[in-house]
Design a protein around this motif. Sequence first.
Motif, PDB file in Angstrom:
ATOM      1  N   CYS A  11       0.782   3.185   8.695  1.00 24.33           N
ATOM      2  CA  CYS A  11      -0.174   3.697   7.717  1.00 24.33           C
ATOM      3  C   CYS A  11      -0.689   5.055   8.182  1.00 24.33           C
ATOM      4  O   CYS A  11      -0.897   5.269   9.383  1.00 24.33           O
ATOM      5  N   VAL A  12      -0.895   5.954   7.244  1.00 20.91           N
ATOM      6  CA  VAL A  12      -1.401   7.281   7.601  1.00 20.91           C
ATOM      7  C   VAL A  12      -2.834   7.201   8.125  1.00 20.91           C
ATOM      8  O   VAL A  12      -3.294   8.118   8.797  1.00 20.91           O
ATOM      9  N   HIS A  13      -3.539   6.098   7.842  1.00 24.71           N
ATOM     10  CA  HIS A  13      -4.917   5.921   8.306  1.00 24.71           C
ATOM     11  C   HIS A  13      -5.029   4.933   9.452  1.00 24.71           C
ATOM     12  O   HIS A  13      -6.120   4.657   9.930  1.00 24.71           O
ATOM     13  N   GLY A  14      -3.922   4.363   9.880  1.00 27.55           N
ATOM     14  CA  GLY A  14      -3.951   3.326  10.907  1.00 27.55           C
ATOM     15  C   GLY A  14      -4.120   1.961  10.270  1.00 27.55           C
ATOM     16  O   GLY A  14      -4.353   1.836   9.073  1.00 27.55           O
ATOM     17  N   TYR A  15      -3.989   0.924  11.052  1.00 29.50           N
ATOM     18  CA  TYR A  15      -4.105  -0.436  10.538  1.00 29.50           C
ATOM     19  C   TYR A  15      -5.563  -0.786  10.255  1.00 29.50           C
ATOM     20  O   TYR A  15      -6.467  -0.284  10.925  1.00 29.50           O
ATOM     21  N   PRO A  16      -5.812  -1.689   9.292  1.00 22.48           N
ATOM     22  CA  PRO A  16      -7.193  -2.072   8.983  1.00 22.48           C
ATOM     23  C   PRO A  16      -7.850  -2.910  10.083  1.00 22.48           C
ATOM     24  O   PRO A  16      -9.055  -3.030  10.121  1.00 22.48           O
ATOM     25  N   ASN A  17      -7.047  -3.465  10.989  1.00 23.54           N
ATOM     26  CA  ASN A  17      -7.587  -4.286  12.066  1.00 23.54           C
ATOM     27  C   ASN A  17      -6.640  -4.199  13.262  1.00 23.54           C
ATOM     28  O   ASN A  17      -5.431  -4.044  13.084  1.00 23.54           O
ATOM     29  N   VAL A  18      -7.165  -4.341  14.464  1.00 18.19           N
ATOM     30  CA  VAL A  18      -6.361  -4.273  15.685  1.00 18.19           C
ATOM     31  C   VAL A  18      -5.257  -5.342  15.682  1.00 18.19           C
ATOM     32  O   VAL A  18      -4.143  -5.106  16.140  1.00 18.19           O
ATOM     33  N   ALA A  19      -5.531  -6.506  15.115  1.00 12.56           N
ATOM     34  CA  ALA A  19      -4.552  -7.604  15.087  1.00 12.56           C
ATOM     35  C   ALA A  19      -3.339  -7.274  14.222  1.00 12.56           C
ATOM     36  O   ALA A  19      -2.280  -7.873  14.387  1.00 12.56           O
ATOM     37  N   CYS A  20      -3.459  -6.334  13.318  1.00 14.10           N
ATOM     38  CA  CYS A  20      -2.357  -5.992  12.405  1.00 14.10           C
ATOM     39  C   CYS A  20      -1.141  -5.415  13.129  1.00 14.10           C
ATOM     40  O   CYS A  20      -0.009  -5.619  12.702  1.00 14.10           O
ATOM     41  N   GLU A  21      -1.379  -4.685  14.190  1.00 11.04           N
ATOM     42  CA  GLU A  21      -0.281  -3.995  14.870  1.00 11.04           C
ATOM     43  C   GLU A  21       0.769  -4.946  15.421  1.00 11.04           C
ATOM     44  O   GLU A  21       1.953  -4.636  15.428  1.00 11.04           O
ATOM     45  N   THR A  22       0.351  -6.137  15.846  1.00  7.03           N
ATOM     46  CA  THR A  22       1.298  -7.092  16.423  1.00  7.03           C
ATOM     47  C   THR A  22       1.570  -8.280  15.509  1.00  7.03           C
ATOM     48  O   THR A  22       2.320  -9.172  15.865  1.00  7.03           O
ATOM     49  N   CYS A  42      -8.911  -3.174   3.272  1.00  2.00           N
ATOM     50  CA  CYS A  42      -8.797  -1.817   3.798  1.00  2.00           C
ATOM     51  C   CYS A  42      -9.426  -0.848   2.813  1.00  2.00           C
ATOM     52  O   CYS A  42      -9.110  -0.873   1.619  1.00  2.00           O
ATOM     53  N   GLU A  43     -10.289   0.009   3.292  1.00  2.00           N
ATOM     54  CA  GLU A  43     -10.965   0.967   2.415  1.00  2.00           C
ATOM     55  C   GLU A  43     -10.017   2.036   1.867  1.00  2.00           C
ATOM     56  O   GLU A  43     -10.313   2.676   0.876  1.00  2.00           O
ATOM     57  N   PHE A  44      -8.851   2.216   2.485  1.00  2.00           N
ATOM     58  CA  PHE A  44      -7.899   3.246   2.051  1.00  2.00           C
ATOM     59  C   PHE A  44      -6.784   2.697   1.158  1.00  2.00           C
ATOM     60  O   PHE A  44      -5.922   3.437   0.723  1.00  2.00           O
ATOM     61  N   TYR A  45      -6.791   1.400   0.889  1.00  2.00           N
ATOM     62  CA  TYR A  45      -5.710   0.756   0.147  1.00  2.00           C
ATOM     63  C   TYR A  45      -5.504   1.385  -1.234  1.00  2.00           C
ATOM     64  O   TYR A  45      -6.439   1.607  -1.985  1.00  2.00           O
ATOM     65  N   GLU A  46      -4.243   1.677  -1.552  1.00  2.00           N
ATOM     66  CA  GLU A  46      -3.837   2.123  -2.879  1.00  2.00           C
ATOM     67  C   GLU A  46      -2.569   1.360  -3.231  1.00  2.00           C
ATOM     68  O   GLU A  46      -1.586   1.432  -2.503  1.00  2.00           O
ATOM     69  N   ASP A  47      -2.587   0.654  -4.349  1.00  2.97           N
ATOM     70  CA  ASP A  47      -1.452  -0.157  -4.779  1.00  2.97           C
ATOM     71  C   ASP A  47      -0.261   0.740  -5.075  1.00  2.97           C
ATOM     72  O   ASP A  47      -0.349   1.662  -5.886  1.00  2.97           O
ATOM     73  N   ASP A  48       0.877   0.482  -4.421  1.00  2.00           N
ATOM     74  CA  ASP A  48       2.051   1.336  -4.618  1.00  2.00           C
ATOM     75  C   ASP A  48       2.714   1.130  -5.972  1.00  2.00           C
ATOM     76  O   ASP A  48       3.579   1.894  -6.369  1.00  2.00           O
ATOM     77  N   ALA A  49       2.311   0.097  -6.724  1.00  2.00           N
ATOM     78  CA  ALA A  49       2.876  -0.138  -8.051  1.00  2.00           C
ATOM     79  C   ALA A  49       2.150   0.662  -9.138  1.00  2.00           C
ATOM     80  O   ALA A  49       2.632   0.780 -10.251  1.00  2.00           O
ATOM     81  N   VAL A  50       0.994   1.222  -8.802  1.00  2.00           N
ATOM     82  CA  VAL A  50       0.208   1.976  -9.770  1.00  2.00           C
ATOM     83  C   VAL A  50       0.600   3.448  -9.713  1.00  2.00           C
ATOM     84  O   VAL A  50       0.569   4.072  -8.645  1.00  2.00           O
ATOM     85  N   CYS A  89       0.829  -1.208   0.000  1.00  2.00           N
ATOM     86  CA  CYS A  89       0.000   0.000   0.000  1.00  2.00           C
ATOM     87  C   CYS A  89       0.863   1.256   0.000  1.00  2.00           C
ATOM     88  O   CYS A  89       1.823   1.367   0.762  1.00  2.00           O
ATOM     89  N   LYS A  90       0.516   2.209  -0.857  1.00  4.31           N
ATOM     90  CA  LYS A  90       1.304   3.445  -0.909  1.00  4.31           C
ATOM     91  C   LYS A  90       1.015   4.375   0.268  1.00  4.31           C
ATOM     92  O   LYS A  90       1.687   5.368   0.447  1.00  4.31           O
ATOM     93  N   LYS A  91       0.026   4.053   1.088  1.00  3.83           N
ATOM     94  CA  LYS A  91      -0.271   4.855   2.274  1.00  3.83           C
ATOM     95  C   LYS A  91       0.644   4.497   3.443  1.00  3.83           C
ATOM     96  O   LYS A  91       0.614   5.133   4.482  1.00  3.83           O
ATOM     97  N   LEU A  92       1.447   3.443   3.280  1.00  3.32           N
ATOM     98  CA  LEU A  92       2.380   3.025   4.316  1.00  3.32           C
ATOM     99  C   LEU A  92       3.617   3.915   4.241  1.00  3.32           C
ATOM    100  O   LEU A  92       4.243   4.030   3.197  1.00  3.32           O
ATOM    101  N   ILE A  93       3.950   4.584   5.324  1.00  3.89           N
ATOM    102  CA  ILE A  93       5.081   5.512   5.334  1.00  3.89           C
ATOM    103  C   ILE A  93       6.094   5.113   6.406  1.00  3.89           C
ATOM    104  O   ILE A  93       5.738   4.512   7.414  1.00  3.89           O
ATOM    105  N   GLU A  94       7.350   5.441   6.161  1.00  2.00           N
ATOM    106  CA  GLU A  94       8.409   5.101   7.106  1.00  2.00           C
ATOM    107  C   GLU A  94       8.401   6.078   8.275  1.00  2.00           C
ATOM    108  O   GLU A  94       8.215   7.276   8.105  1.00  2.00           O
TER     109      GLU A  94
END
Length: 98
Positions: free
Chosen positions: A27-38, A48-56, A9-14
């Motif tokens: 992610c600038v919008h947070g994780y799509p689920n609580v389980a993702c953080e760990t 995820c409703e905010f997903y944008e493919d970073d290859a596009v 996802c291109k919304k993922l930032i360092e």
Amino acid sequence: MRECICSTCKKLIEIVGDDGSTGEFECVHGYPNVACETCETLECDFTCEFYEDDAVEPESITVQCANCSKDMQTDASDDGDGTYYCLDCYLKRNFPQA
């Protein structure tokens, strides 16, 4: 299972710390689920409703510098305030020389 949706996802930032790169991402919008953080498996079934493919490549539009009218390209989905400055005008505006 499929690859973690966040990994492409291109919304993922360092995350940058005081000493530079931390090697961690968020992610600038947070994780799509609580389980993702760990999660450490990098496999999931979440969407995820905010997903944008970073290859596009994003569609771009031409905008003009608000000061000198120089043409520039920007992302068509840019949600800024509509005022754009070229690098030279931005620096002059925000860092005037003494």
